[in-house]
Motif scaffolding. Structure first.
Motif, PDB file in Angstrom:
ATOM      1  N   GLN A 425      35.059   0.197  50.317  1.00 19.73           N
ATOM      2  CA  GLN A 425      35.825   0.633  48.668  1.00 19.73           C
ATOM      3  C   GLN A 425      36.776  -0.090  48.447  1.00 19.73           C
ATOM      4  OE1 GLN A 425      34.184   2.345  46.504  1.00 19.73           O
ATOM      5  NE2 GLN A 425      32.631   2.550  47.862  1.00 19.73           N
ATOM      6  N   LEU A 426      37.663  -0.294  49.742  1.00 21.62           N
ATOM      7  CA  LEU A 426      38.984  -1.118  49.316  1.00 21.62           C
ATOM      8  C   LEU A 426      38.661  -2.713  49.203  1.00 21.62           C
ATOM      9  CD1 LEU A 426      42.052  -0.945  49.525  1.00 21.62           C
ATOM     10  CD2 LEU A 426      42.095  -1.494  51.815  1.00 21.62           C
ATOM     11  N   ASN A 427      37.730  -3.191  49.727  1.00 23.44           N
ATOM     12  CA  ASN A 427      36.998  -4.597  49.526  1.00 23.44           C
ATOM     13  C   ASN A 427      36.640  -4.685  48.232  1.00 23.44           C
ATOM     14  OD1 ASN A 427      35.387  -4.994  52.648  1.00 23.44           O
ATOM     15  ND2 ASN A 427      37.542  -4.912  52.096  1.00 23.44           N
ATOM     16  N   LEU A 428      36.162  -3.754  47.561  1.00 24.85           N
ATOM     17  CA  LEU A 428      35.599  -3.909  46.029  1.00 24.85           C
ATOM     18  C   LEU A 428      36.904  -3.823  45.295  1.00 24.85           C
ATOM     19  CD1 LEU A 428      32.373  -1.493  46.099  1.00 24.85           C
ATOM     20  CD2 LEU A 428      32.409  -3.697  46.278  1.00 24.85           C
ATOM     21  N   LEU A 429      37.895  -2.872  45.453  1.00 22.77           N
ATOM     22  CA  LEU A 429      39.035  -2.851  44.532  1.00 22.77           C
ATOM     23  C   LEU A 429      39.718  -4.203  44.667  1.00 22.77           C
ATOM     24  CD1 LEU A 429      39.567   0.903  45.427  1.00 22.77           C
ATOM     25  CD2 LEU A 429      39.207   0.091  42.954  1.00 22.77           C
ATOM     26  N   LEU A 430      40.118  -4.666  45.902  1.00 24.53           N
ATOM     27  CA  LEU A 430      40.954  -5.805  46.016  1.00 24.53           C
ATOM     28  C   LEU A 430      40.170  -6.984  45.761  1.00 24.53           C
ATOM     29  CD1 LEU A 430      42.246  -5.192  49.559  1.00 24.53           C
ATOM     30  CD2 LEU A 430      43.435  -4.690  47.543  1.00 24.53           C
ATOM     31  N   ASP A 431      38.785  -7.066  45.628  1.00 25.55           N
ATOM     32  CA  ASP A 431      38.293  -8.100  45.070  1.00 25.55           C
ATOM     33  C   ASP A 431      38.324  -8.276  43.431  1.00 25.55           C
ATOM     34  OD1 ASP A 431      36.271 -10.366  44.890  1.00 25.55           O
ATOM     35  OD2 ASP A 431      34.532  -8.925  44.501  1.00 25.55           O
ATOM     36  N   GLU A 432      38.672  -6.920  42.745  1.00 24.43           N
ATOM     37  CA  GLU A 432      39.214  -7.084  41.423  1.00 24.43           C
ATOM     38  C   GLU A 432      40.390  -7.674  41.182  1.00 24.43           C
ATOM     39  OE1 GLU A 432      37.191  -6.164  38.640  1.00 24.43           O
ATOM     40  OE2 GLU A 432      35.481  -6.182  39.852  1.00 24.43           O
ATOM     41  N   VAL A 433      41.438  -7.290  42.162  1.00 23.53           N
ATOM     42  CA  VAL A 433      42.803  -7.565  41.970  1.00 23.53           C
ATOM     43  C   VAL A 433      42.728  -9.137  42.094  1.00 23.53           C
ATOM     44  CG1 VAL A 433      45.033  -7.329  43.060  1.00 23.53           C
ATOM     45  CG2 VAL A 433      43.443  -5.505  42.913  1.00 23.53           C
ATOM     46  N   GLY A 436      38.906 -10.807  40.125  1.00 18.81           N
ATOM     47  CA  GLY A 436      38.387 -10.468  39.114  1.00 18.81           C
ATOM     48  C   GLY A 436      39.225 -11.116  37.681  1.00 18.81           C
ATOM     49  N   PRO A 437      38.387 -11.231  36.823  1.00 17.27           N
ATOM     50  CA  PRO A 437      38.964 -11.576  35.451  1.00 17.27           C
ATOM     51  C   PRO A 437      39.859 -10.854  34.727  1.00 17.27           C
ATOM     52  CG  PRO A 437      36.854 -10.757  35.044  1.00 17.27           C
ATOM     53  CD  PRO A 437      36.928 -10.416  36.326  1.00 17.27           C
ATOM     54  N   ASN A 438      40.072  -9.774  34.931  1.00 17.47           N
ATOM     55  CA  ASN A 438      40.825  -8.847  34.313  1.00 17.47           C
ATOM     56  C   ASN A 438      42.093  -8.670  34.889  1.00 17.47           C
ATOM     57  OD1 ASN A 438      42.206  -6.470  32.883  1.00 17.47           O
ATOM     58  ND2 ASN A 438      40.485  -5.160  32.811  1.00 17.47           N
ATOM     59  N   LYS A 439      43.206  -9.371  34.494  1.00 17.17           N
ATOM     60  CA  LYS A 439      44.702  -9.621  35.027  1.00 17.17           C
ATOM     61  C   LYS A 439      45.394  -8.138  34.904  1.00 17.17           C
ATOM     62  CE  LYS A 439      43.525 -13.652  36.408  1.00 17.17           C
ATOM     63  NZ  LYS A 439      42.977 -13.857  37.729  1.00 17.17           N
ATOM     64  N   MET A 443      47.813  -4.657  41.762  1.00 20.91           N
ATOM     65  CA  MET A 443      47.636  -3.710  42.962  1.00 20.91           C
ATOM     66  C   MET A 443      47.797  -2.558  42.953  1.00 20.91           C
ATOM     67  SD  MET A 443      46.974  -4.492  46.486  1.00 20.91           S
ATOM     68  CE  MET A 443      46.988  -6.141  46.545  1.00 20.91           C
ATOM     69  N   GLU A 444      49.077  -1.982  42.311  1.00 19.01           N
ATOM     70  CA  GLU A 444      49.461  -0.595  42.261  1.00 19.01           C
ATOM     71  C   GLU A 444      48.152   0.160  41.702  1.00 19.01           C
ATOM     72  OE1 GLU A 444      52.865   2.149  39.952  1.00 19.01           O
ATOM     73  OE2 GLU A 444      52.445   0.103  39.479  1.00 19.01           O
ATOM     74  N   LYS A 445      47.430  -0.222  40.604  1.00 19.32           N
ATOM     75  CA  LYS A 445      46.466   0.429  39.807  1.00 19.32           C
ATOM     76  C   LYS A 445      45.217   0.452  41.030  1.00 19.32           C
ATOM     77  CE  LYS A 445      47.525  -0.754  34.931  1.00 19.32           C
ATOM     78  NZ  LYS A 445      47.090  -1.417  33.832  1.00 19.32           N
ATOM     79  N   ALA A 446      45.043  -0.530  41.721  1.00 17.25           N
ATOM     80  CA  ALA A 446      43.892  -0.618  42.626  1.00 17.25           C
ATOM     81  C   ALA A 446      44.216   0.243  43.635  1.00 17.25           C
ATOM     82  CB  ALA A 446      43.660  -1.962  43.219  1.00 17.25           C
ATOM     83  N   LEU A 447      45.360   0.582  44.110  1.00 15.35           N
ATOM     84  CA  LEU A 447      45.668   1.407  45.283  1.00 15.35           C
ATOM     85  C   LEU A 447      45.581   3.049  44.755  1.00 15.35           C
ATOM     86  CD1 LEU A 447      48.419  -0.183  47.302  1.00 15.35           C
ATOM     87  CD2 LEU A 447      46.068  -0.160  47.719  1.00 15.35           C
ATOM     88  N   LYS A 448      45.915   3.301  43.600  1.00 13.88           N
ATOM     89  CA  LYS A 448      45.975   4.328  43.115  1.00 13.88           C
ATOM     90  C   LYS A 448      44.407   4.852  42.776  1.00 13.88           C
ATOM     91  CE  LYS A 448      50.325   4.851  40.523  1.00 13.88           C
ATOM     92  NZ  LYS A 448      50.893   4.821  39.325  1.00 13.88           N
ATOM     93  N   ARG A 449      43.394   3.795  42.336  1.00 10.77           N
ATOM     94  CA  ARG A 449      42.013   4.125  42.289  1.00 10.77           C
ATOM     95  C   ARG A 449      41.418   4.328  43.506  1.00 10.77           C
ATOM     96  NH1 ARG A 449      38.148   6.661  40.409  1.00 10.77           N
ATOM     97  NH2 ARG A 449      36.060   5.257  40.139  1.00 10.77           N
TER      98      ARG A 449
END
Length: 516
Positions: A425-433, A436-439, A443-449
């Motif tokens: 799950q952390l891999n998937l979220l950090l891949d977005e950070v 990912g195309p959405n800037k 990191m803060e949002k990813a960790l909260k998620r």
């Protein structure tokens, strides 16, 4: 959506192509000495009379301050500076799995491990079933298959209840190849480490402290290097991942709590037993589990790679076993662990009138007797109380995973499996950070998620695992009051819910006891 779809496998059994990091070459010295640059690192020689250094070190704890002081005249110490996107503290299964997935996604990651090398001793073995398999495949396609090749597909599970004065009860399950497999812990670590560039794993690095870099979104972590008292390492990263185990130093700094002793002591070892020629402890591809009353459990199992696992867990409610650790070791030396487990087994046998006729006792005793004394693993069983968040409370980009976040009792067999879930799950979220195309995904949002996805699930799992010690003090009163049939139903529902990963992440709406 950050969750992968799952496939259905029944779960049972208790138990960086990325480029190398950039390196800062700072000149903050009053000497004319320059370090010779290596391909990956540069060194700097610092005179610690520097006011700037003195000011910064004043904010650190005494361990780090002493690390940064000179031990030789005229007061010069080598310090290596490393910059990377993600720094992982802990080279166990959770930390390495996380690194493999980040490398797969092109995210610059380095792992720092206190041990000076991979585990080579016999150690223990783990079971990996559906949720762990799904997570491993999400980390890197084919990763679970690489582990299966050096493990053993379990096709038979046998659970025996041996209670003094009662009739023996035996229950067996047949499993399809690939549903669950056993593998030595050291082989899991080996497979994971083999996926990583060796330059990215730093053995012999002891973590001491971290601090949020003021005015930035980064974090600085401080290490000393085994065998070189003159060298320290400062790692600057966009994220620090604490995967440093049950007695996590990162968690201690972040939260301040300690692991909880579960009043159980465990002994185990894996012994070389090719084709069961040495001892007939179990059938091929079989796990044998025996329960001697509510709190005592033993295992004999095919562990894969020509190894067999033996394990016995005994209660220690009055602390007598754990309190005798030091005195027994002082008296018996390296033979202490073997002596203690044989003594505990003899005491257990004395509660059964026909113990000598019980095959499990005989097999376990034989296995312990042929085990080299220095290879017997002995340890107190601990867990961690659930947290409401695994993120640094002061907004530093630091997150806990695996045992550091949710260390739990071993009976449900979910320790390594949930570590792989965390990594996935952390891999998937950090891949977005990072990719990912959405800037707007910071990191803060990813960790909260990550917290939202993982914490509710693991809170339930940790609490249930503590119940499987079968001590009333770790079990809610309403559970104690359930009829035996309902408790068994709850256990089966738990296994079904966990197996659905990553679907039904927070609970099974169709269950009675594990609703979201």
């Amino acid at each position: 959506m950050y969750l992968l779809s799952s496939h259905s496998i029944s779960s049972c059994c208790s138990f960086l192509l990325a480029p190398f990091c950039s390196v800062c070459d700072h000149v903050v010295t009053t000497t004319t000495t320059r370090a010779k640059k290596s391909q990956f690192f540069s060194f700097r020689f610092i005179e610690f009379r520097s006011r700037a250094r003195k000011s910064r070190s004043a904010k650190l704890n005494p361990v780090v301050k002493s690390m940064m002081k000179s031990q030789h005249e005229p007061g010069i110490r080598r310090e290596r500076i490393l910059e990377t996107e993600v720094a992982i503290v802990g080279g166990g299964l959770g930390g390495l799995a996380c690194a493999v997935g980040l490398q797969e996604r092109g995210i610059k990651t380095h792992v720092f491990e206190k041990a000076t090398t991979r585990r080579h001793h016999s150690g223990t073995a783990i079971s990996i079933a559906e949720n762990g398999i799904t997570a491993l495949e999400g980390i890197q396609l084919g990763l679970s298959l690489k582990m299966r090749k050096v493990g053993s597909d379990i096709t038979n599970l046998q659970v025996t209840k041996e209670y003094p004065g009662k009739q023996e009860e035996v229950v067996e399950w047949t499993k399809k190849p690939g549903e669950i497999f056993m593998i030595p812990w050291k082989m899991v670590q080996y497979v994971l480490a083999e996926q990583l560039d060796p330059q990215l794993i730093h053995w012999g690095h002891t973590f001491h402290n971290y601090r949020h870099i003021e005015g930035s979104n980064g974090v600085e972590a401080y290490f000393t290097v085994d065998g070189d008292e003159d060298q320290s390492v400062v790692v600057r990263a966009k994220l620090l991942v604490g995967a440093d185990g049950m007695h996590s130093v990162i968690r201690k700094q972040m939260i301040g709590d300690d692991a909880r002793y579960l009043s159980l002591v465990d002994w185990n070892c894996i012994i070389l037993n090719p084709d069961l020629r040495v001892l007939k402890l179990h059938k091929k591809d079989q796990i044998r589990c025996v329960k001697f009353g509510p709190t005592i459990v033993g295992f004999l199992s095919d562990a894969g790679s020509d190894y067999s696992l033996w394990q016995i867990r005994l209660p220690d409610e009055n602390g007598e076993l754990s309190e005798a650790f030091k005195s027994d070791f002082h008296e018996y030396g390296e033979n202490a662990k073997k002596m203690r487990v044989l003594k505990g087994l003899a005491k257990l046998k004395s509660t059964f009138k026909e113990a000598d006729k019980m095959s499990f006792f005989k097999s376990l005793e034989e296995a312990i007797n042929i085990t080299e004394a220095g290879l017997v693993r002995e340890g107190k069983c601990f867990d961690r109380l659930p947290l409401t968040s695994w993120i640094d409370p002061n907004s530093a980009p630091v997150v806990l995973i695996a045992d550091a976040a949710h260390g739990m009792h071993a009976t449900p067999g979910q320790g390594a499996r949930t570590a792989f879930e965390d990594a996935h799950q952390l891999n998937l979220l950090l891949d977005e950070v990072f990719n990912g195309p959405n800037k707007d995904i910071t990191m803060e949002k990813a960790l909260k998620r990550f917290d939202q996805i993982r914490v509710p699930r693991l809170t339930k799992m940790q609490s249930y695992a503590a119940e499987t010690t079968y001590f009333d003090k770790f079990t809610p009163e309403w559970v104690l009051n359930l009829p035996q049939g309902e408790r068994e139903k709850r256990a089966y529902e738990f296994a079904a819910w966990i197996s659905a990963y990553p679907d039904k992440m927070h609970g099974d709406p169709d269950s009675t006891y594990w609703k979201p």
